[in-house]
Design a protein around this motif. Structure first.
Motif, PDB file in Angstrom:
ATOM      1  N   LEU A  43       0.835  -1.208   0.000  1.00  0.00           N
ATOM      2  CA  LEU A  43       0.000   0.000   0.000  1.00  0.00           C
ATOM      3  C   LEU A  43       0.867   1.254   0.000  1.00  0.00           C
ATOM      4  CD1 LEU A  43      -3.030   0.763   0.173  1.00  0.00           C
ATOM      5  CD2 LEU A  43      -2.745   0.937   2.631  1.00  0.00           C
ATOM      6  N   LEU A  44       1.918   1.232   0.780  1.00  0.00           N
ATOM      7  CA  LEU A  44       2.830   2.376   0.879  1.00  0.00           C
ATOM      8  C   LEU A  44       3.508   2.642  -0.465  1.00  0.00           C
ATOM      9  CD1 LEU A  44       3.951   4.252   3.235  1.00  0.00           C
ATOM     10  CD2 LEU A  44       5.965   2.835   3.115  1.00  0.00           C
ATOM     11  N   PHE A  46       2.388   1.811  -3.444  1.00  0.00           N
ATOM     12  CA  PHE A  46       1.355   2.307  -4.363  1.00  0.00           C
ATOM     13  C   PHE A  46       1.085   3.792  -4.118  1.00  0.00           C
ATOM     14  CE2 PHE A  46      -3.196   3.271  -4.862  1.00  0.00           C
ATOM     15  CZ  PHE A  46      -3.323   3.089  -6.228  1.00  0.00           C
ATOM     16  N   LEU A  47       0.979   4.161  -2.846  1.00  0.00           N
ATOM     17  CA  LEU A  47       0.679   5.547  -2.507  1.00  0.00           C
ATOM     18  C   LEU A  47       1.844   6.478  -2.848  1.00  0.00           C
ATOM     19  CD1 LEU A  47      -1.183   5.058   0.880  1.00  0.00           C
ATOM     20  CD2 LEU A  47      -2.185   5.796  -1.258  1.00  0.00           C
ATOM     21  N   LYS A  49       3.903   6.029  -5.246  1.00  0.00           N
ATOM     22  CA  LYS A  49       3.926   6.143  -6.705  1.00  0.00           C
ATOM     23  C   LYS A  49       2.934   7.201  -7.188  1.00  0.00           C
ATOM     24  CE  LYS A  49       3.685   3.398 -10.793  1.00  0.00           C
ATOM     25  NZ  LYS A  49       2.801   2.445 -11.436  1.00  0.00           N
TER      26      LYS A  49
ATOM     27  N   ILE B  31       0.805   6.255   5.946  1.00  0.00           N
ATOM     28  CA  ILE B  31      -0.264   5.895   5.001  1.00  0.00           C
ATOM     29  C   ILE B  31      -1.400   6.927   4.976  1.00  0.00           C
ATOM     30  CG2 ILE B  31      -2.082   4.151   4.557  1.00  0.00           C
ATOM     31  CD1 ILE B  31       0.198   2.082   5.038  1.00  0.00           C
ATOM     32  N   LEU B  34      -0.136   9.980   3.106  1.00  0.00           N
ATOM     33  CA  LEU B  34       0.001   9.789   1.661  1.00  0.00           C
ATOM     34  C   LEU B  34      -1.356   9.672   0.974  1.00  0.00           C
ATOM     35  CD1 LEU B  34       3.044   7.373   1.541  1.00  0.00           C
ATOM     36  CD2 LEU B  34       2.992   9.696   0.689  1.00  0.00           C
ATOM     37  N   THR B  38      -2.538  11.629  -2.412  1.00  0.00           N
ATOM     38  CA  THR B  38      -2.542  10.780  -3.607  1.00  0.00           C
ATOM     39  C   THR B  38      -3.508  11.329  -4.648  1.00  0.00           C
ATOM     40  OG1 THR B  38      -1.948   8.870  -2.337  1.00  0.00           O
ATOM     41  CG2 THR B  38      -2.973   8.438  -4.432  1.00  0.00           C
TER      42      THR B  38
END
Lengths: 183, 176
Positions: A43-44, A46-47, A49, B31, B34, B38
Protein backbone atom coordinates in the motif's frame (compact mmCIF):
# COMPACT_ATOMS: atom_id res chain seq x y z
CA UNK A 1 -10.44 -47.28 46.22
CA UNK A 2 -9.14 -47.88 42.89
CA UNK A 3 -10.79 -44.61 41.67
CA UNK A 4 -9.30 -42.55 44.50
CA UNK A 5 -5.93 -43.95 43.95
CA UNK A 6 -6.17 -43.11 40.25
CA UNK A 7 -7.09 -39.46 40.94
CA UNK A 8 -4.41 -39.17 43.55
CA UNK A 9 -1.87 -40.55 41.19
CA UNK A 10 -3.00 -38.01 38.53
CA UNK A 11 -2.69 -35.14 41.03
CA UNK A 12 0.72 -36.28 42.01
CA UNK A 13 1.71 -36.37 38.39
CA UNK A 14 0.49 -32.75 37.93
CA UNK A 15 2.48 -31.58 40.89
CA UNK A 16 5.39 -33.38 39.39
CA UNK A 17 7.41 -32.61 36.29
CA UNK A 18 4.39 -32.46 33.89
CA UNK A 19 2.82 -29.52 35.77
CA UNK A 20 5.99 -27.49 35.70
CA UNK A 21 6.27 -28.04 31.94
CA UNK A 22 2.76 -26.61 31.37
CA UNK A 23 3.58 -23.62 33.54
CA UNK A 24 6.59 -22.88 31.35
CA UNK A 25 4.51 -22.88 28.19
CA UNK A 26 1.87 -20.44 29.56
CA UNK A 27 3.44 -17.16 28.39
CA UNK A 28 2.13 -14.14 26.45
CA UNK A 29 1.46 -15.05 22.81
CA UNK A 30 2.57 -12.40 20.32
CA UNK A 31 0.35 -11.47 17.39
CA UNK A 32 1.88 -12.34 14.03
CA UNK A 33 1.80 -9.05 12.15
CA UNK A 34 4.18 -9.98 9.35
CA UNK A 35 1.37 -10.43 6.83
CA UNK A 36 -0.13 -7.10 7.85
CA UNK A 37 3.25 -5.43 7.34
CA UNK A 38 3.40 -6.99 3.86
CA UNK A 39 0.04 -5.50 2.94
CA UNK A 40 0.98 -2.10 4.34
CA UNK A 41 4.29 -2.13 2.44
CA UNK A 42 2.48 -2.75 -0.86
CA UNK A 43 0.00 0.00 0.00
CA UNK A 44 2.83 2.38 0.88
CA UNK A 45 4.60 1.74 -2.44
CA UNK A 46 1.35 2.31 -4.36
CA UNK A 47 0.68 5.55 -2.51
CA UNK A 48 4.23 6.81 -2.97
CA UNK A 49 3.93 6.14 -6.70
CA UNK A 50 0.76 8.20 -6.92
CA UNK A 51 1.92 10.90 -4.56
CA UNK A 52 1.69 14.39 -5.94
CA UNK A 53 2.78 17.66 -4.45
CA UNK A 54 0.87 19.64 -7.09
CA UNK A 55 -2.01 21.81 -5.89
CA UNK A 56 -5.18 19.77 -5.60
CA UNK A 57 -7.99 20.74 -7.94
CA UNK A 58 -11.54 19.74 -7.36
CA UNK A 59 -13.54 18.99 -10.45
CA UNK A 60 -17.30 19.17 -10.62
CA UNK A 61 -19.09 15.87 -11.05
CA UNK A 62 -20.70 16.84 -14.34
CA UNK A 63 -17.44 17.93 -15.95
CA UNK A 64 -15.68 15.40 -18.12
CA UNK A 65 -12.31 16.90 -18.97
CA UNK A 66 -10.62 16.16 -22.30
CA UNK A 67 -7.30 14.32 -22.41
CA UNK A 68 -3.84 15.64 -23.14
CA UNK A 69 -0.32 14.33 -23.38
CA UNK A 70 1.02 17.57 -21.92
CA UNK A 71 3.12 17.16 -18.80
CA UNK A 72 2.91 20.75 -17.63
CA UNK A 73 2.03 20.95 -13.99
CA UNK A 74 -1.04 22.58 -12.51
CA UNK A 75 -0.36 25.90 -10.76
CA UNK A 76 -2.19 27.61 -7.96
CA UNK A 77 -4.61 30.08 -9.50
CA UNK A 78 -8.28 30.92 -9.59
CA UNK A 79 -10.34 28.17 -11.10
CA UNK A 80 -13.17 28.70 -13.57
CA UNK A 81 -15.23 25.61 -14.36
CA UNK A 82 -17.76 25.31 -17.16
CA UNK A 83 -19.99 22.41 -16.29
CA UNK A 84 -23.10 21.28 -18.15
CA UNK A 85 -25.30 23.31 -15.78
CA UNK A 86 -23.23 26.06 -14.18
CA UNK A 87 -20.25 28.30 -14.65
CA UNK A 88 -18.35 28.14 -11.38
CA UNK A 89 -15.61 30.34 -9.98
CA UNK A 90 -13.60 28.53 -7.34
CA UNK A 91 -16.49 26.06 -7.03
CA UNK A 92 -19.06 28.80 -6.40
CA UNK A 93 -21.81 28.93 -9.02
CA UNK A 94 -21.89 32.25 -10.87
CA UNK A 95 -24.34 31.82 -13.73
CA UNK A 96 -26.19 29.00 -15.46
CA UNK A 97 -24.35 27.81 -18.56
CA UNK A 98 -27.50 27.97 -20.65
CA UNK A 99 -28.12 31.60 -19.64
CA UNK A 100 -24.53 32.56 -20.40
CA UNK A 101 -24.48 30.97 -23.84
CA UNK A 102 -27.61 32.63 -25.21
CA UNK A 103 -26.39 36.20 -24.79
CA UNK A 104 -25.63 38.21 -27.89
CA UNK A 105 -22.37 39.63 -26.59
CA UNK A 106 -19.16 37.83 -25.84
CA UNK A 107 -18.94 39.34 -22.37
CA UNK A 108 -20.62 37.60 -19.43
CA UNK A 109 -21.46 40.45 -16.99
CA UNK A 110 -22.04 38.23 -13.92
CA UNK A 111 -18.66 36.58 -14.33
CA UNK A 112 -16.96 39.89 -15.15
CA UNK A 113 -18.19 41.45 -11.90
CA UNK A 114 -16.83 38.65 -9.73
CA UNK A 115 -13.58 38.38 -11.68
CA UNK A 116 -13.10 42.15 -11.50
CA UNK A 117 -13.40 42.04 -7.71
CA UNK A 118 -10.99 39.11 -7.54
CA UNK A 119 -8.45 40.89 -9.72
CA UNK A 120 -8.67 44.04 -7.57
CA UNK A 121 -8.25 42.05 -4.37
CA UNK A 122 -5.30 40.09 -5.76
CA UNK A 123 -3.60 43.27 -6.96
CA UNK A 124 -4.15 44.96 -3.60
CA UNK A 125 -2.64 42.00 -1.76
CA UNK A 126 0.33 41.93 -4.13
CA UNK A 127 0.91 45.71 -3.67
CA UNK A 128 0.61 45.53 0.12
CA UNK A 129 3.10 42.69 0.24
CA UNK A 130 5.46 44.60 -2.02
CA UNK A 131 5.24 47.74 0.15
CA UNK A 132 5.99 45.76 3.26
CA UNK A 133 8.95 44.17 1.55
CA UNK A 134 7.51 40.69 1.78
CA UNK A 135 8.26 38.52 -1.16
CA UNK A 136 4.97 37.25 -2.44
CA UNK A 137 3.18 36.25 -5.54
CA UNK A 138 2.67 39.07 -8.01
CA UNK A 139 -0.58 39.39 -9.92
CA UNK A 140 0.02 37.58 -13.20
CA UNK A 141 -3.59 37.16 -14.30
CA UNK A 142 -3.51 33.39 -14.38
CA UNK A 143 -6.75 31.46 -14.64
CA UNK A 144 -7.25 27.73 -14.68
CA UNK A 145 -10.07 26.87 -17.03
CA UNK A 146 -11.91 23.57 -16.73
CA UNK A 147 -14.60 22.74 -19.23
CA UNK A 148 -16.63 19.70 -20.13
CA UNK A 149 -15.40 18.06 -23.33
CA UNK A 150 -18.74 18.62 -25.06
CA UNK A 151 -18.88 22.34 -24.32
CA UNK A 152 -19.30 24.32 -27.53
CA UNK A 153 -16.43 26.62 -28.46
CA UNK A 154 -18.80 29.59 -28.26
CA UNK A 155 -19.04 29.13 -24.49
CA UNK A 156 -15.27 28.78 -24.09
CA UNK A 157 -14.75 31.91 -26.16
CA UNK A 158 -17.20 33.89 -24.05
CA UNK A 159 -15.52 32.90 -20.79
CA UNK A 160 -12.05 33.62 -22.19
CA UNK A 161 -13.19 37.00 -23.48
CA UNK A 162 -14.60 37.89 -20.05
CA UNK A 163 -11.34 36.78 -18.42
CA UNK A 164 -9.38 38.95 -20.84
CA UNK A 165 -11.56 41.96 -19.99
CA UNK A 166 -10.73 41.59 -16.31
CA UNK A 167 -6.96 41.34 -16.83
CA UNK A 168 -6.88 37.58 -16.53
CA UNK A 169 -4.99 37.05 -19.77
CA UNK A 170 -2.92 34.05 -18.83
CA UNK A 171 -5.31 31.18 -19.40
CA UNK A 172 -4.35 27.62 -18.60
CA UNK A 173 -6.60 24.84 -19.78
CA UNK A 174 -6.94 22.09 -17.20
CA UNK A 175 -6.99 18.65 -18.77
CA UNK A 176 -6.59 15.03 -17.77
CA UNK A 177 -3.10 13.71 -18.34
CA UNK A 178 -2.85 10.63 -20.52
CA UNK A 179 0.29 9.22 -22.08
CA UNK A 180 -1.55 7.88 -25.12
CA UNK A 181 -2.55 10.51 -27.66
CA UNK A 182 -6.24 10.86 -28.47
CA UNK A 183 -7.27 11.45 -32.08
CA UNK B 1 20.86 -42.46 33.09
CA UNK B 2 18.11 -41.81 30.60
CA UNK B 3 18.94 -39.10 28.05
CA UNK B 4 17.38 -35.76 28.88
CA UNK B 5 17.82 -32.94 26.37
CA UNK B 6 19.42 -29.82 27.72
CA UNK B 7 17.04 -26.93 28.46
CA UNK B 8 19.78 -24.41 27.59
CA UNK B 9 20.03 -25.69 24.04
CA UNK B 10 16.27 -25.61 23.49
CA UNK B 11 16.05 -22.00 24.66
CA UNK B 12 18.89 -21.03 22.32
CA UNK B 13 17.18 -22.64 19.36
CA UNK B 14 13.92 -20.66 19.84
CA UNK B 15 12.96 -18.22 17.11
CA UNK B 16 12.81 -14.60 18.15
CA UNK B 17 10.68 -12.67 15.62
CA UNK B 18 11.77 -9.05 15.02
CA UNK B 19 9.76 -6.41 16.79
CA UNK B 20 7.66 -4.96 14.00
CA UNK B 21 5.65 -2.59 16.14
CA UNK B 22 7.78 0.55 15.42
CA UNK B 23 7.50 -0.11 11.66
CA UNK B 24 3.79 -0.61 12.10
CA UNK B 25 3.51 2.73 13.88
CA UNK B 26 5.50 4.45 11.14
CA UNK B 27 3.25 2.94 8.48
CA UNK B 28 0.14 4.06 10.29
CA UNK B 29 1.41 7.64 10.26
CA UNK B 30 2.70 7.56 6.66
CA UNK B 31 -0.26 5.90 5.00
CA UNK B 32 -3.01 8.37 6.01
CA UNK B 33 -0.66 11.24 5.11
CA UNK B 34 0.00 9.79 1.66
CA UNK B 35 -3.66 8.96 1.09
CA UNK B 36 -4.52 12.65 1.44
CA UNK B 37 -1.84 13.54 -1.13
CA UNK B 38 -2.54 10.78 -3.61
CA UNK B 39 -3.87 11.77 -6.99
CA UNK B 40 -5.63 9.06 -8.91
CA UNK B 41 -6.53 11.27 -11.87
CA UNK B 42 -3.48 13.26 -12.89
CA UNK B 43 -4.25 16.70 -14.23
CA UNK B 44 -2.14 18.71 -16.57
CA UNK B 45 -2.40 22.17 -18.10
CA UNK B 46 -1.98 23.66 -21.54
CA UNK B 47 -0.93 27.29 -21.83
CA UNK B 48 -2.83 29.48 -24.19
CA UNK B 49 -2.14 32.96 -25.47
CA UNK B 50 -5.18 35.05 -26.17
CA UNK B 51 -5.68 37.81 -28.72
CA UNK B 52 -5.96 41.24 -27.14
CA UNK B 53 -9.62 41.74 -26.31
CA UNK B 54 -11.69 44.71 -27.40
CA UNK B 55 -13.11 47.05 -24.79
CA UNK B 56 -16.61 47.40 -26.22
CA UNK B 57 -17.74 43.92 -25.33
CA UNK B 58 -19.56 43.56 -28.61
CA UNK B 59 -18.98 40.70 -30.95
CA UNK B 60 -16.96 41.62 -33.98
CA UNK B 61 -18.93 41.15 -37.17
CA UNK B 62 -16.74 43.07 -39.56
CA UNK B 63 -14.78 40.84 -41.88
CA UNK B 64 -11.13 41.84 -41.88
CA UNK B 65 -8.76 40.98 -44.66
CA UNK B 66 -5.96 38.67 -43.60
CA UNK B 67 -2.51 40.00 -42.95
CA UNK B 68 0.49 38.43 -44.53
CA UNK B 69 0.54 35.00 -42.97
CA UNK B 70 3.51 34.59 -40.70
CA UNK B 71 2.27 31.78 -38.53
CA UNK B 72 0.25 28.68 -39.09
CA UNK B 73 -3.45 29.11 -38.52
CA UNK B 74 -5.64 26.07 -38.14
CA UNK B 75 -9.33 26.55 -38.78
CA UNK B 76 -11.74 24.00 -37.37
CA UNK B 77 -14.81 24.37 -39.52
CA UNK B 78 -18.10 22.68 -38.81
CA UNK B 79 -18.84 22.31 -42.53
CA UNK B 80 -15.46 21.99 -44.22
CA UNK B 81 -13.24 20.16 -41.77
CA UNK B 82 -9.71 21.34 -41.12
CA UNK B 83 -8.09 24.19 -43.00
CA UNK B 84 -4.46 24.92 -42.27
CA UNK B 85 -3.26 28.24 -43.56
CA UNK B 86 0.39 28.86 -44.40
CA UNK B 87 3.32 27.05 -45.96
CA UNK B 88 1.93 25.77 -49.20
CA UNK B 89 5.13 25.99 -51.26
CA UNK B 90 6.59 22.68 -52.29
CA UNK B 91 3.81 20.65 -50.73
CA UNK B 92 1.82 18.44 -53.06
CA UNK B 93 -1.78 17.37 -52.66
CA UNK B 94 -2.36 13.87 -51.38
CA UNK B 95 -5.39 11.64 -50.96
CA UNK B 96 -5.75 13.00 -47.45
CA UNK B 97 -5.50 16.71 -48.08
CA UNK B 98 -5.71 19.15 -50.96
CA UNK B 99 -3.77 22.33 -51.56
CA UNK B 100 -5.90 25.43 -51.51
CA UNK B 101 -3.88 28.03 -53.40
CA UNK B 102 -6.45 30.77 -52.89
CA UNK B 103 -6.27 30.47 -49.15
CA UNK B 104 -2.53 29.79 -49.07
CA UNK B 105 -2.99 26.54 -47.21
CA UNK B 106 -4.38 23.05 -47.24
CA UNK B 107 -7.83 21.57 -46.75
CA UNK B 108 -8.33 18.32 -44.83
CA UNK B 109 -11.89 17.04 -45.21
CA UNK B 110 -13.77 15.06 -42.56
CA UNK B 111 -13.19 11.34 -42.24
CA UNK B 112 -16.10 9.33 -40.81
CA UNK B 113 -17.70 12.63 -39.69
CA UNK B 114 -14.65 13.42 -37.58
CA UNK B 115 -11.75 15.78 -38.05
CA UNK B 116 -8.97 13.87 -39.78
CA UNK B 117 -6.22 14.56 -37.26
CA UNK B 118 -4.00 11.77 -38.64
CA UNK B 119 -3.77 13.65 -41.95
CA UNK B 120 -3.04 16.87 -40.10
CA UNK B 121 -0.23 15.19 -38.20
CA UNK B 122 1.23 13.83 -41.44
CA UNK B 123 1.13 17.27 -43.02
CA UNK B 124 2.77 18.97 -40.03
CA UNK B 125 5.51 16.33 -40.05
CA UNK B 126 6.02 16.87 -43.78
CA UNK B 127 6.36 20.64 -43.53
CA UNK B 128 8.60 20.27 -40.52
CA UNK B 129 10.96 18.15 -42.61
CA UNK B 130 11.03 20.63 -45.51
CA UNK B 131 10.95 23.98 -43.73
CA UNK B 132 12.05 25.59 -40.57
CA UNK B 133 8.70 26.39 -39.13
CA UNK B 134 7.97 28.55 -36.14
CA UNK B 135 6.82 27.02 -32.91
CA UNK B 136 3.57 28.91 -32.85
CA UNK B 137 0.18 28.06 -34.25
CA UNK B 138 -3.14 29.81 -33.87
CA UNK B 139 -6.56 28.23 -33.84
CA UNK B 140 -9.79 29.60 -35.18
CA UNK B 141 -12.97 27.64 -34.59
CA UNK B 142 -16.59 27.70 -35.53
CA UNK B 143 -18.81 28.37 -32.53
CA UNK B 144 -20.37 24.92 -32.60
CA UNK B 145 -17.07 23.06 -32.47
CA UNK B 146 -16.73 20.88 -29.38
CA UNK B 147 -14.06 21.81 -26.84
CA UNK B 148 -12.70 18.26 -27.04
CA UNK B 149 -12.03 18.56 -30.78
CA UNK B 150 -10.14 21.81 -30.25
CA UNK B 151 -8.07 20.24 -27.46
CA UNK B 152 -7.27 17.19 -29.61
CA UNK B 153 -6.01 19.45 -32.40
CA UNK B 154 -4.04 21.58 -29.94
CA UNK B 155 -2.51 18.52 -28.31
CA UNK B 156 -1.50 17.13 -31.69
CA UNK B 157 0.22 20.38 -32.67
CA UNK B 158 1.95 20.60 -29.29
CA UNK B 159 3.23 17.03 -29.67
CA UNK B 160 4.66 17.90 -33.08
CA UNK B 161 6.70 20.84 -31.90
CA UNK B 162 4.19 23.66 -32.25
CA UNK B 163 4.20 24.48 -28.59
CA UNK B 164 3.05 28.11 -28.64
CA UNK B 165 -0.69 27.87 -28.97
CA UNK B 166 -2.97 30.80 -29.56
CA UNK B 167 -6.55 31.57 -30.43
CA UNK B 168 -7.77 33.94 -33.09
CA UNK B 169 -11.22 35.08 -34.05
CA UNK B 170 -12.50 33.28 -37.12
CA UNK B 171 -13.82 36.56 -38.54
CA UNK B 172 -10.26 37.88 -38.79
CA UNK B 173 -9.13 34.91 -40.86
CA UNK B 174 -9.90 34.70 -44.55
CA UNK B 175 -12.53 32.04 -45.15
CA UNK B 176 -15.27 31.64 -47.70
Amino acid sequence: MAGISASQSHKSSLTGSAFTKRKKKARVMELNITSLIDVLTILLIFLLKNYSSDPQLSTSKDIELPYTTSTERVKTAINISISKKWILLDNKPIIKTQSAIVGKYLDIPELRKVLGKKAMAEKLIAETWKKKGIEGKEFDGTVLLQADKNTPYKMIKKVMYTCGNTEYNNIMLTLVKDDNPHY
Amino acid sequence: MAFRPSTKLSSLGEEHPPNLMPIMNLFLVLIPMLITMTVLVKLSVMNLSLPSGGSSGEQSTEQEKPKELENLILILSQDKGLILLGYKEGIKSSNRYTIDKERNGIHIPFKDDKFNLYALEDYIKEIKEKYEIQQSISFACDEEIKYEDLIKAMDLCRRNGLSKLGLVEIATVFIE
